[in-house]
Motif scaffolding. Structure first.
Motif: not given
Length: 571
Positions: A265-281
């Motif tokens: 489940l920690l890979s969910l954080f990796e996915t979000e951090v590596s996708t910086t298209s939505d700065t707020l998210v």
């Protein structure tokens, strides 16, 4: 919904496991996750029949009376005892209140009165004892359109776990038997802010049982309630809420964190951090990562991910200053403990230090907030002896920069950040045996401080430190931290002793009025005293205090007086 109490529910097979220190293994989870035929549910003891008619048969005056009494009960400034709850329910039985909440939705005053009233009832042990009889109400309430009602039911689930005083009833088994958990997840993903927070609390209570862990982390990732599957299908806000839930679950215990790591489940954080298209998210996810990095056992599990490398990439390449600042703070927090080096290889730490140094060179005249974050990150890394040695060996220029900034009176924010960073690096927070660095790095530390002094108008280290101790309380606090950490070094002690003004400050028990400064002033005083008098014991202190020894100076008496007060007060 029939407002009458449920006639039966599954009986608990074992007393609820409330400890968060759970011994979880794959075999345990597999056993708990294997479905088995439900036993024939025995009936609960029957509740007394309601003496009142159904709510829909009540007159307008009856409804007004209920609303007024419920409002008075809910907003009473006095904490309700069990007897008061029983007395209220004697006048307005629970089926009547629930029926009114369901059938009188068009009356504006009903929900604002009855929802807080039910909250106060279920917060008591007597009220919680009634919840197992009304599981059908929980099922219907969690699907209600009203956010107030959904929030109430989520809180009621928490009350079931926290306030039920009946070892024969298992709240976790009730939640499983009545399929409550999927509805809690729906409230988490689709509810308003208050409902989502209440559902998260309920899920955390559920997770404090072995049965709950088995349901929350199913072995089959294709399950409809799998957090990974839900994150893939939900909205950005829903994903953030799932990540927030994972952080809270991660904090429960080392064992639960291990299950989260094993479940990938920690890979969910990796996915979000590596996708910086939505700065707020991305920024919100970084805030959650910072919260996770503060958890004691985080280093062991976060080191198994690529998060540190992703954070280094954000520091080096992101176009958003606020993202770089957050990535700096998280990296520093992740690398701030001594045991982190058991799990993280030095090359990864050096990469973070190099990226941080790059930002210091780039943002010196651009973004002061980011500059302060970079300085704080280096201070966090330098909190451990290993980290401080790495700073001197892999990035002496960055270390020199931080030391110079600690004495730069022109930029207050940067100076305060640097003072506390240097305090960490020199070992002010470390045990006495771990304050000193390797000989080469100790020499570099001394050289950087003398170099900073020679390039200033103060010319000497003692002049620099005297200047710090003559400024406002926040700067003085940072100065005391530096003096406390450096006092174990003989060369620095000689510098301090060479200035009578510094001795007067650190030995004056009345100079400070703020608690934090008093605390550090004491440590500065005692550090100086014991280094100057290494054979001193408590009898010596009394000897100086009684005035019979005229060979010691007044400063010795004042330091002894400080120490005597500190010891006498049991501080």
């Amino acid at each position: 919904m029939d407002p009458r109490p449920s006639e039966a529910h599954p009986k608990a097979q074992s007393q609820e496991q409330k400890s968060t220190h759970l011994r979880l293994t794959h075999s345990t989870l597999r056993h708990l996750s294997t479905p088995s035929p439900p036993p024939s549910p025995p009936s609960l003891p029957s509740l007394p029949p309601s003496p009142s008619p159904q709510m829909e048969e009540f007159s307008t005056s009856d409804l007004k009376q209920l609303i007024q009494s419920a409002t008075d009960f809910a907003y009473s400034p006095v904490a309700h005892r069990e007897a008061a709850v029983k007395e209220f329910l004697g006048r307005f039985p629970l089926p009547v209140i629930i029926s009114a909440l369901q059938t009188q939705v068009d009356v504006p005053a009903v929900e604002p009165a009855l929802v807080p009233c039910l909250e106060r009832i279920f917060e008591t042990k007597y009220g919680a004892s009634l919840i197992p009889h009304y599981m059908a109400f929980l099922q219907v309430g969690l699907r209600a359109e009203s956010q107030l009602v959904r929030c109430l039911v989520c809180k009621t689930v928490s009350c079931l776990f926290e306030n039920l005083d009946d070892s024969s009833v298992s709240p976790a088994q009730l939640v499983i038997a009545y399929d409550i958990y999927p509805m809690l997840l729906d409230c988490l993903l689709n509810g308003d802010e208050r409902t989502a927070a209440a559902s998260m609390d309920a899920i955390l209570n559920f997770a404090r049982s072995l049965e709950g862990i088995a349901v929350i982390f199913p072995l089959d990732n294709n399950e409809g309630t799998s957090l990974r599957n839900l994150a893939a299908k939900t909205s950005p806000l829903g994903r953030v809420r799932i990540l927030a839930l994972i952080v809270k679950l991660f904090s429960l215990s080392h064992e639960v964190a291990s299950v989260i790591s094993t479940s990938n489940l920690l890979s969910l954080f990796e996915t979000e951090v590596s996708t910086t298209s939505d700065t707020l998210v991305t920024l919100t996810v970084l805030e959650l990562l910072y919260e996770m990095a503060e958890i004691q056992h985080s280093a062991e599990f976060l080191s198994k991910t690529t998060l540190l490398q992703l954070l280094s990439s954000i520091i080096s390449t992101s176009a958003e200053s606020i993202l770089r600042s957050r990535a700096l703070m998280i990296s520093g927090r992740m690398l701030s403990t001594e045991n982190v080096f058991k799990f993280v290889d030095e090359s990864s730490v050096r990469t973070v230090i190099s990226a941080t140094e790059g930002r210091l060179r780039a943002v010196e005249t651009v973004d002061q907030d980011e500059c302060e974050s970079a300085i704080e990150a280096l201070g966090q890394i330098g909190s451990s002896t290993h980290g401080a040695d790495l700073l001197f060996s892999s990035s002496p220029r960055a270390t020199r920069f931080v030391i110079h900034a600690a004495f730069d009176n022109q930029r207050r924010g940067k100076q305060l950040a640097a003072l506390h960073a240097v305090g960490n690096i020199i070992g002010e927070t470390r045990p006495e045996s771990s304050k000193m660095l390797s000989p080469d790095h100790e020499e570099n530390l001394r050289r950087f401080i003398y170099e900073t002094a020679s390039n200033s108008t103060k010319l000497t280290p003692s002049g620099l430190f005297l200047s710090l101790l003559q400024q406002d309380s926040e700067v003085r606090l940072g100065g005391y931290r530096l003096v406390t950490g450096l006092a174990v070094r003989p060369w620095f002690l000689m510098e301090i002793c060479s200035r009578q003004e510094i001795i007067n400050i650190v030995t004056d028990p009345y100079i400070e009025s703020t608690k934090n400064c008093e605390f550090f002033l004491f440590h500065v005083s005692t550090s100086y005293f014991f280094k100057s008098h290494p054979s001193c014991t408590m009898p010596h202190i009394h000897f100086w205090l009684n005035g019979s020894n005229h060979t010691h100076s007044m400063k010795d008496s004042r330091i002894a007086y400080l120490m005597f007060l500190y010891i006498s007060n049991g501080s």
